[in-house]
Write a protein that holds these residues in place. Sequence first.
Motif, mmCIF file in Angstrom:
data_model
loop_
_atom_site.group_PDB
_atom_site.id
_atom_site.type_symbol
_atom_site.label_atom_id
_atom_site.label_comp_id
_atom_site.label_asym_id
_atom_site.label_seq_id
_atom_site.Cartn_x
_atom_site.Cartn_y
_atom_site.Cartn_z
ATOM 1 N N PRO A 146 0.336 -1.717 2.859
ATOM 2 C CA PRO A 146 0.998 -2.415 1.751
ATOM 3 C C PRO A 146 1.951 -1.487 1.004
ATOM 4 O O PRO A 146 1.809 -0.264 1.045
ATOM 5 N N ASP A 147 2.910 -2.083 0.327
ATOM 6 C CA ASP A 147 3.883 -1.288 -0.424
ATOM 7 C C ASP A 147 3.292 -0.715 -1.704
ATOM 8 O O ASP A 147 3.724 0.340 -2.181
ATOM 9 N N SER A 148 2.309 -1.410 -2.274
ATOM 10 C CA SER A 148 1.729 -0.945 -3.533
ATOM 11 C C SER A 148 0.337 -1.529 -3.696
ATOM 12 O O SER A 148 -0.080 -2.416 -2.949
ATOM 13 N N ALA A 149 -0.389 -1.009 -4.686
ATOM 14 C CA ALA A 149 -1.716 -1.512 -5.028
ATOM 15 C C ALA A 149 -1.978 -1.217 -6.493
ATOM 16 O O ALA A 149 -1.459 -0.240 -7.054
ATOM 17 N N ALA A 150 -2.785 -2.066 -7.124
ATOM 18 C CA ALA A 150 -3.050 -1.906 -8.557
ATOM 19 C C ALA A 150 -3.958 -0.724 -8.837
ATOM 20 O O ALA A 150 -3.911 -0.133 -9.921
ATOM 21 N N THR A 151 -4.794 -0.361 -7.880
ATOM 22 C CA THR A 151 -5.726 0.754 -8.048
ATOM 23 C C THR A 151 -5.595 1.692 -6.851
ATOM 24 O O THR A 151 -5.066 1.302 -5.800
ATOM 25 N N PRO A 152 -6.055 2.935 -6.975
ATOM 26 C CA PRO A 152 -6.025 3.840 -5.820
ATOM 27 C C PRO A 152 -6.744 3.219 -4.623
ATOM 28 O O PRO A 152 -7.921 2.850 -4.721
ATOM 29 N N THR A 153 -6.032 3.083 -3.528
ATOM 30 C CA THR A 153 -6.544 2.311 -2.398
ATOM 31 C C THR A 153 -6.263 3.023 -1.082
ATOM 32 O O THR A 153 -5.200 3.612 -0.886
ATOM 33 N N VAL A 154 -7.248 2.946 -0.186
ATOM 34 C CA VAL A 154 -7.049 3.335 1.212
ATOM 35 C C VAL A 154 -7.009 2.049 2.029
ATOM 36 O O VAL A 154 -8.008 1.332 2.119
#
Length: 269
Positions: A252-260
């Motif tokens: 994904p291009d972005s995420a609201a929280t730190p994500t793997v």
Amino acid sequence: MRNQPPQKTALQVVGVLAGTASVLYFVYTDGVSLSPVTRSLVGLFVAVGLAAASLVTDDAWDTVSLYLLSGVAFLGASIHLLQTYRVDGVGTLVVLLALTVVALGVSRNWGRLTAPSTGAVRVAVAVAVVLSLALVGVDLGTGGVTHSIELTDRVTVSDGYDREVRLGTVTYRNPSPVPKEGEYPRYEACLVGVSLPDRYQGRAETGVSVDFHSHRLVSGGGSVTLNATTYLPREVANTTTTFTVVGTDACPDSAATPTVAVYERPRRY
């Protein structure tokens, strides 16, 4: 052994060489999408059939040709089977020495052995052919090894350096009664929703490692579960300690929280 025309001798040599190449190619190359165990066992059945056929030939040169081809097929298939089951060097050496002792022992006492009847030889050849065809049919007629990934909800990093973290497990399942090999999983991971240096261009892509090569052969009707891990870059480990792990179709291009984000890379043929 009586003399024979040189042309016949040459043709027999060519036949032995071509037969040897054919058997070894079949056993060692997955040209027909068969399990390595199936290929090894078929090679052994072929060796038995050739050895049996050599017992009823009237020509001494034909007998030698069939025996040579049978011996090469048996050795090649045996070594391949040992390699498939990852028998160590000592075990392989012991098996080869045992085969050597048996072969030389039979040769030394050949005159004391009772030759089988033609009917018994035909039965042995027929059994070898039937077993080979049945094994190939079962192998081709049943499904191949599949794999799936089960991810953890989150991972936590406690040290500020490149850190290997466990993302979940990959499970291989073999629906066939024949032991089969699975394909290496092509999973990748990327980090989003975190502050990254400019060189990452907003996201950090990493590979997903699975200890696949030491467990690639899955027993008939069985399954194997392996850990799936990845490395978090030092810059991320220094600033973030907990990541949400999610499965996606792509990074994904972005995420609201730190994500793997973990996804399977399309296979290119």
